[in-house]
Design an enzyme around this catalytic site. Structure first.
Site, PDB file in Angstrom:
ATOM      1  N   ASN A 182      -9.450   9.529  -3.298  1.00 18.62           N
ATOM      2  CA  ASN A 182      -9.276   9.466  -5.396  1.00 18.62           C
ATOM      3  C   ASN A 182     -10.019   8.723  -5.884  1.00 18.62           C
ATOM      4  O   ASN A 182     -10.677   7.971  -5.746  1.00 18.62           O
ATOM      5  CB  ASN A 182      -7.532   9.228  -6.052  1.00 18.62           C
ATOM      6  N   ASP A 194       0.326   2.255   3.580  1.00 19.23           N
ATOM      7  CA  ASP A 194       0.501   1.657   2.651  1.00 19.23           C
ATOM      8  C   ASP A 194       2.197   1.891   2.097  1.00 19.23           C
ATOM      9  O   ASP A 194       3.157   2.047   2.743  1.00 19.23           O
ATOM     10  CB  ASP A 194       0.309   3.703   2.024  1.00 19.23           C
ATOM     11  N   ILE A 195       1.948   1.077   0.720  1.00 18.70           N
ATOM     12  CA  ILE A 195       3.240   0.422   0.637  1.00 18.70           C
ATOM     13  C   ILE A 195       4.323   1.597   0.265  1.00 18.70           C
ATOM     14  O   ILE A 195       5.295   1.150   0.240  1.00 18.70           O
ATOM     15  CB  ILE A 195       2.847  -0.834  -0.193  1.00 18.70           C
ATOM     16  N   GLU A 249      -5.431   4.564  -8.737  1.00 19.36           N
ATOM     17  CA  GLU A 249      -4.746   3.456  -8.731  1.00 19.36           C
ATOM     18  C   GLU A 249      -5.011   2.251  -8.759  1.00 19.36           C
ATOM     19  O   GLU A 249      -5.852   1.036  -9.457  1.00 19.36           O
ATOM     20  CB  GLU A 249      -3.346   3.155  -8.781  1.00 19.36           C
ATOM     21  N   VAL A 250      -5.736   1.752  -7.680  1.00 20.28           N
ATOM     22  CA  VAL A 250      -5.818   0.929  -6.968  1.00 20.28           C
ATOM     23  C   VAL A 250      -8.272   0.636  -6.675  1.00 20.28           C
ATOM     24  O   VAL A 250      -8.590   1.455  -6.256  1.00 20.28           O
ATOM     25  CB  VAL A 250      -6.077   0.265  -5.544  1.00 20.28           C
ATOM     26  N   HIS A 288     -11.336   3.570  -1.130  1.00 22.79           N
ATOM     27  CA  HIS A 288      -9.806   3.952   0.265  1.00 22.79           C
ATOM     28  C   HIS A 288     -10.012   4.981   0.151  1.00 22.79           C
ATOM     29  O   HIS A 288      -9.863   5.882  -0.141  1.00 22.79           O
ATOM     30  CB  HIS A 288      -8.883   3.428   0.012  1.00 22.79           C
ATOM     31  N   HIS A 304      -6.462   7.349   1.955  1.00 21.74           N
ATOM     32  CA  HIS A 304      -5.303   8.045   2.639  1.00 21.74           C
ATOM     33  C   HIS A 304      -5.870   8.904   3.623  1.00 21.74           C
ATOM     34  O   HIS A 304      -6.269   9.915   4.080  1.00 21.74           O
ATOM     35  CB  HIS A 304      -4.894   8.824   1.542  1.00 21.74           C
TER      36      HIS A 304
END
Ligand code: AMP
Length: 118
Positions: free
Chosen positions: A90, A35-36, A98-99, A103, A105
């Site tokens: 999420n 993760d960025i 958000e994206v 995905h 995490h």
């Protein structure tokens, strides 16, 4: 209700190679990368290569091969976190997604505290 998949989302662009990523694992159906903006010392995102918006979309429409590959790839990363870890996915507005590309995490590397603030 699941949204229509947006092929211009940032993870689709990572999968196309338009945006770099720090890859942790890659298989035929799955990509895992750092993760960025990590929330813990270890914060990896696991994504399917197919165009799925969220968990429910993936579970309903991905093939058995994609679903198996995704979970085994994620589990191999989790196995390296001997002191424990947390997985989060999420979805939608209330989930804080958000994206809009499914995905998972994987967080670890320190005690993560309570699951949510009430
Ligand atoms: P979510 O809120 O569950 O949709 O999480 C999206 C995650 O993607 C956030 O933790 C971001 O820090 C992460 N993220 C956004 N852009 C990138 C990127 N280019 N490379 C790696 N992680 C990213």
């Amino acid at each position: 209700m699941t949204m229509t998949y947006d092929p211009e989302n940032i993870f689709a662009r990572i999968l196309r190679g338009d945006i770099p990523n720090k890859t942790v694992a890659e298989t035929a159906h799955t990509l895992a990368f750092h993760d960025i903006a990590p929330h813990a010392p270890h914060h990896v995102l696991v994504i399917p290569k197919g165009p799925y918006v969220d968990f429910a979309d993936f579970a309903a429409h991905a093939s058995v091969e994609e679903i198996t590959d995704f979970h085994r790839t994620a589990a191999q990363i989790c196995e390296g976190l001997g002191e424990g870890y947390r997985t989060i996915s999420n979805s939608g507005g209330h989930g804080g997604q958000e994206v809009p590309h499914y995905h998972l995490h994987i967080l670890g590397g320190r005690p993560l505290g309570p699951m949510l603030t009430r």
